[in-house]
Design a protein around this motif. Structure first.
Motif, short mmCIF file in Angstrom:
data_model
loop_
_atom_site.label_atom_id
_atom_site.label_comp_id
_atom_site.label_asym_id
_atom_site.label_seq_id
_atom_site.Cartn_x
_atom_site.Cartn_y
_atom_site.Cartn_z
N THR A 98 -11.49 -1.46 3.86
CA THR A 98 -10.96 -2.73 4.38
C THR A 98 -11.29 -3.91 3.47
OG1 THR A 98 -12.92 -3.06 5.74
CG2 THR A 98 -11.06 -1.96 6.79
N ARG A 130 -14.80 -2.06 19.14
CA ARG A 130 -14.52 -1.48 17.82
C ARG A 130 -15.72 -1.73 16.89
NH1 ARG A 130 -10.98 0.13 20.48
NH2 ARG A 130 -8.73 -0.08 20.22
N HIS A 167 -12.93 2.76 6.35
CA HIS A 167 -12.45 2.73 7.74
C HIS A 167 -11.45 3.85 7.93
CE1 HIS A 167 -10.13 0.57 11.13
NE2 HIS A 167 -11.30 0.92 11.61
N ARG A 187 -9.42 4.31 4.50
CA ARG A 187 -9.02 3.17 3.68
C ARG A 187 -10.18 2.19 3.64
NH1 ARG A 187 -6.40 -1.68 4.68
NH2 ARG A 187 -6.96 -1.30 6.84
N MET A 192 0.83 -1.20 0.00
CA MET A 192 0.00 0.00 0.00
C MET A 192 0.87 1.25 0.00
SD MET A 192 -3.23 -0.80 2.51
CE MET A 192 -2.20 -1.21 3.91
N HIS A 232 -8.49 -2.47 0.37
CA HIS A 232 -7.26 -1.81 0.81
C HIS A 232 -7.02 -0.48 0.08
CE1 HIS A 232 -5.51 -5.99 2.13
NE2 HIS A 232 -6.55 -5.61 2.83
N VAL A 274 0.70 1.04 12.22
CA VAL A 274 -0.73 1.33 12.27
C VAL A 274 -1.26 1.06 13.68
CG1 VAL A 274 -1.30 -0.98 11.38
CG2 VAL A 274 -2.98 0.86 11.21
N LEU A 275 -1.98 2.03 14.20
CA LEU A 275 -2.53 1.88 15.56
C LEU A 275 -3.94 1.31 15.54
CD1 LEU A 275 -2.00 2.48 18.61
CD2 LEU A 275 -3.26 4.60 18.27
N GLY A 276 -4.76 1.75 14.58
CA GLY A 276 -6.12 1.23 14.52
C GLY A 276 -7.13 2.34 14.32
N ASP A 277 -8.36 2.04 14.67
CA ASP A 277 -9.51 2.92 14.45
C ASP A 277 -9.24 4.35 14.94
OD1 ASP A 277 -12.08 4.16 14.55
OD2 ASP A 277 -13.00 2.17 14.57
N ASN A 335 -15.16 -2.04 13.61
CA ASN A 335 -14.56 -3.03 12.73
C ASN A 335 -15.32 -3.20 11.43
OD1 ASN A 335 -12.73 -5.03 11.99
ND2 ASN A 335 -13.81 -6.65 13.11
#
Lengths: 95, 439
Positions: free
Chosen positions: A73, A46, A53, A71, A1, A76, A18-21, A48
Motif C-alpha cells: 500500500t 481492519r 496487504h 500488494r 496497476m 502499489h 476491489v472489495l478490500g482486505d 489497514n
C-alpha cells in the motif's frame, strides 16, 4: 496497476472491482457464543497496514473470478496474485 | 413549476469574543507602519519551541483539525500547557491537499447539525483568528438531472433548513442564468436544476492551518514540528504519555487527530479501527479569468469544480478505491474525473491541467467521522473524515476540544462514536453499507 491474473495473464486493474482486505474470506462461525462480537470485528474492523496487504479483487469485466492480490500500500507494487479459491483452500477451507 | 424553496436569512453572530491577547495583530495600521519601515518588523507567525517533558494535553497531528483543536482548547475551554506534535511540518498533510470547499448540505440529522455548526464557525473564523483565511461564500450548486434526483434534493434542502442552514432549489433556467456554460442539453443527463447553498464556498486551505497555528501559539500552545509519535505509554488502562522521535513526553490527556494515518498511529496503542486508508486525487488547471461563480457538482457523475483566487479551476472526483498510503493515484480515476468534467462542462476541455496530486484519507465504514474517547483512559480519537474533512475543520477542532476538556461529546458530534458500528447506529449518508471504498 497491472494485475497478473493466474489464468489470463496481465490485465489492467480497471477491469477489476476491489472489495478490500482478504480477511473477509475468514467468515466467523455464526454458532459461536461470541458470534455477535466476531461478526462486528469481521465486518467493520481492519488492520489497514502501511506495507504489504492481501486483498480481494473481482475480475468483473473479465472471467468473473475472485483473486487474492498481495500488494504494497506504500508503493502499489503487486508481488503475488492467486485465485481466491486456492488461497482459501490453502488456509484450510473446503471450498 | 412549483417552487419549493425558502431562503433562511443567516444572522451573523459572533460565537466568541475576539482574542485580546494577540501580541502582534494584523491590521491596516500595522501593514501601513511596516510598509513605511521597510517590512523589517514582521516576526515569525508562531514559535518553534523545544518539547517540554510534560504537558496537560498533547494533540498528535499538526494538520487543520489538530491545530483547530489546540486553538479551541486554549481559547474556548481555557486550557493551558498544551502541545501539538507533528511528524513533518504543519499543514503538510490533507489541509494542504484538499479542494478547499466549505458547505453544509448533508441529509442526515447526525451530520447536518455538525456541518452547519462548522459553516457558522467558518463565517466568523477570520475575526476569531485575526488572520485572512480568504473565506469566500460564493455558493455551491448540486446539479440534478432527473425527477427523482430533484425530489431527493428537495428532501435534502428541507433537512438542511431544519438544521438552520440555507438551501434554495433552482430550476434549469435559474441554473442557466448563473452558469450558462454548463451542458444543459445532454441527451442522457440533461440539467434540470440544482440545489443551491448560497453560504457554501471556498477557503484558502493553507491559511487555515497557519491561522489556527498562529492563534494557538499566541495563547501559549507549543507547536512542535518534526516530532513523530512512535508509541503510547499505557499503564493499567491509562495513557500517560507518548514516545516520540524527540524523546518521551508525559501528558494527562492525549488526542490523536491524524486522519489518513489513523490506523497506523492507533495501532501503536493496539487499537483496530473501522477505517481503511484510500487515495483521493485532485487537479488544478492553468490560471484563467473568472469563469465559474462558485462550486458546481455534477449529479450524474462524480465531478466537482470551483475556481481559486489565482484563477485555476480546482476539481476532483472519486477515490481510487484500493487501500493506499502512497499519496498518488492511478490513471483510471484521472480519466473518470476528466470525462465527468467534459460531460457537464465541455468548456473545461480548453483548459490544460497544471497539477494533480493525491492525499490519503481515512475512509470509515459508513462514510462518517469518529470523535470519541477510546477504551484507554486519557486517549481520545478524531478521524474517519473520508474525503470531506476540510469543511469540518472548525467544528471538528471545536468538538474534539470539547470532548477532551469536558469528557463529554459536543452536542453536534454526539453521534460520532466508535460503538455505532456494533450497535447499528450507522450514519450512512450514501446508503452504501459497510464498504469504505463506496462512500
Amino acid at each position: 496497476m497491472i494485475i497478473n491474473h493466474p489464468l489470463l495473464g496481465p490485465r489492467d486493474a480497471s477491469e477489476f472491482v476491489v472489495l478490500g482486505d482478504a480477511s473477509l474470506i475468514d467468515r466467523p462461525n455464526r454458532k459461536s457464543e461470541t458470534a455477535a462480537r466476531d461478526f462486528y470485528e469481521y465486518q467493520y474492523l481492519r488492520n489497514n497496514p502501511a506495507g504489504e496487504h492481501r486483498e480481494l479483487w473481482f475480475h468483473e469485466q473479465g472471467d468473473r473470478s475472485w483473486l487474492v492480490v498481495t500488494r504494497n500500500t506504500l508503493t502499489h507494487k503487486i508481488t503475488h496474485v492467486e485465485l481466491a479459491r486456492e488461497f482459501a483452500r490453502s488456509q484450510g477451507r473446503s471450498k | 413549476m412549483r417552487r419549493y424553496s425558502i431562503v433562511v436569512a443567516h444572522k451573523k453572530t459572533s460565537i466568541y469574543p475576539l482574542c485580546s491577547e494577540d501580541k502582534l495583530r494584523y491590521s491596516a495600521f500595522n501593514i501601513l507602519k511596516q510598509a513605511l519601515t521597510g517590512h523589517n518588523g514582521w516576526k515569525p507567525a508562531w514559535r518553534n519551541p523545544e518539547p517540554k517533558p510534560e504537558y496537560d494535553i498533547i494533540i498528535v497531528g499538526g494538520g487543520g483539525h489538530g491545530l483547530a483543536t489546540a486553538h479551541y482548547l486554549a481559547s474556548i475551554f481555557n486550557k493551558k500547557n498544551i502541545a501539538v506534535l507533528e511528524k513533518g511540518w504543519i499543514g503538510g498533510g490533507n489541509v494542504g491537499r484538499n479542494t478547499t470547499i466549505i458547505r453544509s448540505n448533508y441529509l442526515l440529522h447526525e451530520n447536518e447539525g455538525f456541518y452547519e455548526f462548522s459553516l457558522k464557525l467558518w463565517e466568523d473564523l477570520e475575526q476569531d483568528l485575526n488572520y485572512n483565511a480568504m473565506v469566500s461564500q460564493r455558493g455551491i450548486i448540486n446539479l440534478y438531472h432527473s425527477d427523482p434526483q430533484r425530489d431527493a434534493y428537495i428532501r435534502r434542502g428541507n433537512a438542511m433548513m431544519l438544521n438552520g442552514a440555507d438551501a434554495v432549489l433552482l430550476d434549469a433556467d435559474e441554473v442557466r442564468r448563473k452558469c450558462p456554460f454548463l451542458n444543459f442539453d445532454n441527451a442522457r443527463f440533461p440539467i434540470m436544476g440544482g440545489l443551491w447553498q448560497p453560504r457554501g464556498g471556498t477557503v484558502r486551505h493553507d491559511a487555515v492551518a497557519w491561522g489556527y497555528a498562529r492563534a494557538a501559539d499566541q495563547r501559549g500552545v507549543d507547536i512542535i514540528q518534526n516530532c513523530e509519535v512512535t508509541g503510547f505509554k499505557i499503564e493499567n488502562g491509562k495513557c500517560t504519555g507518548v514516545d516520540t522521535s524527540r524523546g518521551f513526553i508525559k501528558a494527562k490527556k492525549i488526542g490523536v487527530s491524524v486522519a489518513g494515518s489513523s490506523s497506523r498511529v492507533m495501532a501503536k496503542a493496539s487499537i483496530r479501527l473501522p477505517i481503511e486508508s484510500h487515495v483521493l486525487q485532485a487537479f488544478v488547471s492553468e490560471g484563467l479569468k473568472p469563469v465559474i461563480p462558485g462550486v458546481i457538482t455534477y449529479g450524474a457523475g462524480h465531478f466537482y469544480v470551483s475556481q481559486s483566487d489565482k484563477g485555476g479551476l480546482v476539481f476532483g472526483g472519486d477515490i481510487d478505491g484500493y487501500n493506499s498510503y502512497a499519496q498518488r493515484g492511478g490513471m483510471p480515476v484521472v480519466q473518470d474525473v476528466c470525462e465527468g468534467g467534459m460531460s457537464v462542462m465541455p468548456m473545461i476541455g480548453k483548459a490544460r491541467i497544471l497539477r494533480m496530486w493525491g492525499g490519503i484519507v481515512d475512509m470509515s465504514m459508513d462514510g462518517s467521522p469518529i470523535i470519541d474517547k477510546t477504551h484507554i483512559d486519557g486517549l481520545y480519537f478524531n478521524g474517519g473524515w473520508c474525503y470531506g474533512g476540510f469543511k469540518a475543520t472548525p467544528a471538528s477542532g471545536y468538538s474534539f476540544a470539547h470532548l477532551i476538556a469536558t469528557d463529554t461529546p459536543h452536542k453536534t458530534a454526539q453521534a460520532y462514536r466508535f460503538d455505532r458500528f456494533e450497535k447499528g447506529g450507522m450514519i450512512d449518508e450514501k446508503g452504501m453499507g459497510g464498504q469504505p471504498n463506496l462512500h
